[in-house]
Design a protein around this motif. Structure first.
Motif, mmCIF file in Angstrom:
data_model
loop_
_atom_site.group_PDB
_atom_site.id
_atom_site.type_symbol
_atom_site.label_atom_id
_atom_site.label_comp_id
_atom_site.label_asym_id
_atom_site.label_seq_id
_atom_site.Cartn_x
_atom_site.Cartn_y
_atom_site.Cartn_z
ATOM 1 N N GLN A 49 -26.571 7.499 -15.649
ATOM 2 C CA GLN A 49 -27.133 6.722 -15.360
ATOM 3 C C GLN A 49 -28.506 6.449 -15.659
ATOM 4 O O GLN A 49 -28.814 5.406 -15.751
ATOM 5 N N GLY A 50 -28.690 6.439 -17.113
ATOM 6 C CA GLY A 50 -28.869 6.198 -18.289
ATOM 7 C C GLY A 50 -30.428 6.963 -18.555
ATOM 8 O O GLY A 50 -31.075 6.902 -17.144
ATOM 9 N N THR A 51 -31.165 7.071 -19.694
ATOM 10 C CA THR A 51 -32.209 7.543 -19.112
ATOM 11 C C THR A 51 -33.229 6.348 -20.839
ATOM 12 O O THR A 51 -32.795 6.254 -21.665
ATOM 13 N N GLN A 52 -34.988 5.762 -20.226
ATOM 14 C CA GLN A 52 -35.268 5.716 -21.028
ATOM 15 C C GLN A 52 -36.196 5.936 -22.341
ATOM 16 O O GLN A 52 -36.963 6.900 -21.937
ATOM 17 N N VAL A 53 -35.865 4.875 -22.877
ATOM 18 C CA VAL A 53 -36.736 5.485 -24.806
ATOM 19 C C VAL A 53 -37.975 3.971 -24.981
ATOM 20 O O VAL A 53 -37.060 3.035 -25.018
ATOM 21 N N THR A 54 -38.564 4.444 -24.902
ATOM 22 C CA THR A 54 -39.455 3.256 -24.839
ATOM 23 C C THR A 54 -40.517 4.160 -25.851
ATOM 24 O O THR A 54 -41.306 4.685 -26.416
ATOM 25 N N SER A 75 -31.240 12.993 -19.908
ATOM 26 C CA SER A 75 -32.802 13.639 -19.244
ATOM 27 C C SER A 75 -33.168 13.735 -21.408
ATOM 28 O O SER A 75 -32.794 13.380 -22.896
ATOM 29 N N GLY A 76 -34.782 13.654 -20.724
ATOM 30 C CA GLY A 76 -35.492 13.513 -22.913
ATOM 31 C C GLY A 76 -36.329 12.286 -22.673
ATOM 32 O O GLY A 76 -36.605 12.844 -23.886
ATOM 33 N N GLY A 77 -35.545 11.208 -22.235
ATOM 34 C CA GLY A 77 -36.426 9.562 -22.486
ATOM 35 C C GLY A 77 -38.120 9.064 -21.766
ATOM 36 O O GLY A 77 -38.679 10.781 -21.644
ATOM 37 N N GLY A 78 -38.917 8.583 -23.004
ATOM 38 C CA GLY A 78 -40.283 8.667 -22.396
ATOM 39 C C GLY A 78 -40.705 7.756 -23.210
ATOM 40 O O GLY A 78 -39.340 7.085 -23.905
ATOM 41 N N LEU A 79 -41.741 8.357 -23.676
ATOM 42 C CA LEU A 79 -42.790 7.010 -24.631
ATOM 43 C C LEU A 79 -43.309 7.551 -25.600
ATOM 44 O O LEU A 79 -43.722 8.977 -25.611
ATOM 45 N N VAL A 80 -42.929 6.725 -26.815
ATOM 46 C CA VAL A 80 -43.497 7.802 -27.630
ATOM 47 C C VAL A 80 -43.951 6.547 -28.864
ATOM 48 O O VAL A 80 -43.873 5.589 -28.974
ATOM 49 N N GLN A 81 -44.800 6.880 -30.052
ATOM 50 C CA GLN A 81 -44.924 6.438 -30.611
ATOM 51 C C GLN A 81 -44.327 5.970 -32.338
ATOM 52 O O GLN A 81 -43.422 6.742 -31.889
ATOM 53 N N ALA A 82 -44.680 4.686 -31.875
ATOM 54 C CA ALA A 82 -43.190 4.715 -33.913
ATOM 55 C C ALA A 82 -43.849 5.982 -35.115
ATOM 56 O O ALA A 82 -45.052 6.386 -34.664
ATOM 57 N N GLY A 83 -42.640 5.957 -35.738
ATOM 58 C CA GLY A 83 -42.701 6.670 -36.668
ATOM 59 C C GLY A 83 -42.383 8.610 -35.538
ATOM 60 O O GLY A 83 -42.239 9.375 -36.075
ATOM 61 N N GLY A 84 -42.284 8.470 -34.103
ATOM 62 C CA GLY A 84 -42.453 9.971 -33.234
ATOM 63 C C GLY A 84 -40.683 10.390 -33.279
ATOM 64 O O GLY A 84 -40.404 9.679 -33.651
ATOM 65 N N SER A 85 -41.089 10.949 -32.065
ATOM 66 C CA SER A 85 -39.520 12.316 -32.105
ATOM 67 C C SER A 85 -38.717 11.903 -30.390
ATOM 68 O O SER A 85 -40.656 12.504 -30.109
ATOM 69 N N LEU A 86 -37.933 12.175 -30.189
ATOM 70 C CA LEU A 86 -37.453 12.455 -28.727
ATOM 71 C C LEU A 86 -36.199 12.960 -29.141
ATOM 72 O O LEU A 86 -35.559 13.024 -30.220
ATOM 73 N N THR A 87 -35.945 13.886 -28.091
ATOM 74 C CA THR A 87 -34.247 14.741 -28.012
ATOM 75 C C THR A 87 -34.004 14.100 -26.729
ATOM 76 O O THR A 87 -34.527 14.546 -25.661
ATOM 77 N N LEU A 88 -32.920 13.179 -26.211
ATOM 78 C CA LEU A 88 -32.016 13.182 -25.488
ATOM 79 C C LEU A 88 -31.282 14.577 -25.256
ATOM 80 O O LEU A 88 -30.765 15.051 -26.112
ATOM 81 N N SER A 89 -31.112 15.155 -23.731
ATOM 82 C CA SER A 89 -29.816 15.768 -23.344
ATOM 83 C C SER A 89 -29.340 14.901 -22.819
ATOM 84 O O SER A 89 -29.678 14.560 -21.666
ATOM 85 N N CYS A 90 -27.742 15.079 -21.965
ATOM 86 C CA CYS A 90 -26.613 14.661 -21.314
ATOM 87 C C CYS A 90 -25.872 16.263 -21.204
ATOM 88 O O CYS A 90 -25.003 16.930 -22.093
ATOM 89 N N ARG A 91 -26.092 16.349 -20.364
ATOM 90 C CA ARG A 91 -25.247 17.495 -19.205
ATOM 91 C C ARG A 91 -23.918 16.823 -18.422
ATOM 92 O O ARG A 91 -23.676 16.052 -18.145
#
Length: 123
Positions: free
Chosen positions: A115-120, A7-23
């Motif tokens: 199953q994978g999570t998309q990061v854009t 979980s935790g994927g999504g759309l972010v602008q360049a220079g931004g941050s995201l945290t992915l998590s896997c259970r």
């Protein structure tokens, strides 16, 4: 057999941050290393980061060193990937992975996948 849910994927602008998590579930989480891989459109899946079963040793692909941090919580059966300073070339589907056994230093050591999570990342 281990089951992995990201979980935790999504759309972010360049220079931004995201945290992915896997259970993880299905086997004793603290007995195994864990890893993250990614696959961009038209490209092969590639290694991103891995962490030892205790969390004391980590390994990163050169292209994410200094930007991404892998961590795990054995009490919660989760492994996270903190991604900072994201760039458009980081756009991919990110997969959580567990190794077949105790070896975890080669991509071929990993045999269970979420199953994978998309990061854009937009420019």
């Amino acid at each position: 057999q281990v089951q992995l849910i990201e979980s935790g994927g999504g759309l972010v602008q360049a220079g931004g941050s995201l945290t992915l998590s896997c259970r993880a579930s299905g086997r004793t989480f603290s007995n195994y290393a864990m890893g993250w891989f990614r696959q961009a459109p038209g490209k092969e899946r590639e290694f991103v980061a891995a962490i030892a079963k205790s969390g004391g040793v980590t390994n990163y692909a050169d292209f994410v060193k200094g930007r991404f941090t892998i961590s795990r919580d054995n009490a919660r059966n989760t492994v996270d990937l903190q991604m900072n300073n994201l760039q458009p070339e980081d756009t991919a589907v990110y997969y959580c992975a567990a190794p077949y056994g105790s070896s975890w230093h080669l991509p071929s050591d990993f045999g269970s996948w979420g199953q994978g999570t998309q990061v854009t990342v937009s420019s």
